[in-house]
Design an enzyme around this catalytic site. Sequence first.
Site, PDB file in Angstrom:
ATOM      1  CB  THR A  45       0.417  -4.611   7.408  1.00  0.00           C
ATOM      2  OG1 THR A  45       0.415  -5.426   6.185  1.00  0.00           O
ATOM      3  CG2 THR A  45      -1.131  -4.272   7.756  1.00  0.00           C
ATOM      4  CB  ILE A 109      -1.154  -7.801   2.878  1.00  0.00           C
ATOM      5  CG1 ILE A 109      -0.661  -9.049   3.721  1.00  0.00           C
ATOM      6  CG2 ILE A 109      -1.795  -8.311   1.813  1.00  0.00           C
ATOM      7  CD1 ILE A 109      -1.657 -10.069   4.050  1.00  0.00           C
ATOM      8  CB  ILE A 140       0.240  -7.077  -3.469  1.00  0.00           C
ATOM      9  CG1 ILE A 140      -1.023  -7.954  -3.636  1.00  0.00           C
ATOM     10  CG2 ILE A 140       1.210  -8.290  -3.074  1.00  0.00           C
ATOM     11  CD1 ILE A 140      -1.541  -8.293  -2.201  1.00  0.00           C
ATOM     12  CE  LYS A 141       4.561  -2.453   2.624  1.00  0.00           C
ATOM     13  NZ  LYS A 141       4.707  -1.906   4.226  1.00  0.00           N
ATOM     14  CB  ILE A 142       6.396  -6.353  -4.475  1.00  0.00           C
ATOM     15  CG1 ILE A 142       5.442  -7.187  -4.517  1.00  0.00           C
ATOM     16  CG2 ILE A 142       7.864  -7.076  -4.784  1.00  0.00           C
ATOM     17  CD1 ILE A 142       5.092  -7.503  -6.010  1.00  0.00           C
TER      18      ILE A 142
END
Length: 371
Positions: A45, A109, A140-142
């Site tokens: 996402t 996310i 976790i998207k960074i």
Amino acid sequence: MSTTPTADLSHAGVSIWLDDLSRDRIASGNLSELISTRDVVGVTTNPTIFQGAISAGIGYEEAIAAQASKGATVDETIFSLTTTDVRDACDIFRPIYDASNGVDGRVSIEVSPVVAHDTEETIAQAKALYEAVDRPNVLIKIPATKAGIPAIAETIAAGISVNVTLIFSLERYADVIDAYLEGLERAHSAGIDLTGIHSVASFFVSRVDTEVDNRLKSIGTDEATALLSKAGIANARLAYELFEQKFAEKRAQDLVGFGANVQRPLWASTGVKDPALPDTLYVTELVAAGTVNTMPEKTLQATFDHGVISGDTITGNYADAHSVIDGLAAVGVVIDDVTQLLEDEGVSKFIASWHDLQGTVDAALKDAAAR
């Protein structure tokens, strides 16, 4: 025995992840159907996807009304809506996560794009999202901004699995790999089990072609025209070459010996922007073992319908990929200039989507409160 192109892609070692998520997709059973019929083993996402899903409104009315009744702020409501969607999707993918020992069955996310240039806020949001989703298969998207690099290392060091996003250049990709390895080293020193930490590095493809092709068309020479629609794939193939080189080095191999997982390359932005190009181009030309291709549904369905998977299309094409990049430089297109522009634009576009999402949720909260 009959097979399908998406099954062929999976057998070639490419994990198919859907680049989309919504409450309607979860509740209707569509997501489960794509898992069973299209070989989908994960979801990604981003702020633009959530903006589209929530602005459509389907399935979010009760949740927004509940947030309004307790006086939640816009950002609190967004946090609640998005983490709930991701948690529910994680539950759907949990059997795949378990069966693959955590490699697949992943749902990503992203931290808020407004903190993309703030290391400490990125770290804080990464940890808050991880705790709120409370599922082992969340990623976790960074973003791979300069401020994001130390945040990646810190988040991995805390034992949190990370999807590094918005990677365009090989130089920045090298920094991303180093940050992942640093995080693993710190986690190992802290006594954290490395086998449970996973990461993917999301290398963007089609946007590179869009920008480079615009420049090549402006140049207009025969040499420039011959390079049209070749930069994105060449850049991605060289990323895979760098991946092979970096994870063969002693630093990475020592960590693998302690149980660490390699950080898989992920091909993002794989929907074709130019209608003149084959609609499966960024799938069929980027096949190699141990990669992920995250596709919008249109690309997924095109691949299932008529994609031709002919085995590894990356590792035997490094020389050609280098030739393309050299050719671009020869006609005056500097790939480093392109990739920096695309990183800046990528962050700006996600921030714009985030602000649109805030506006949508603000209006929905006010409407719910007035009822």
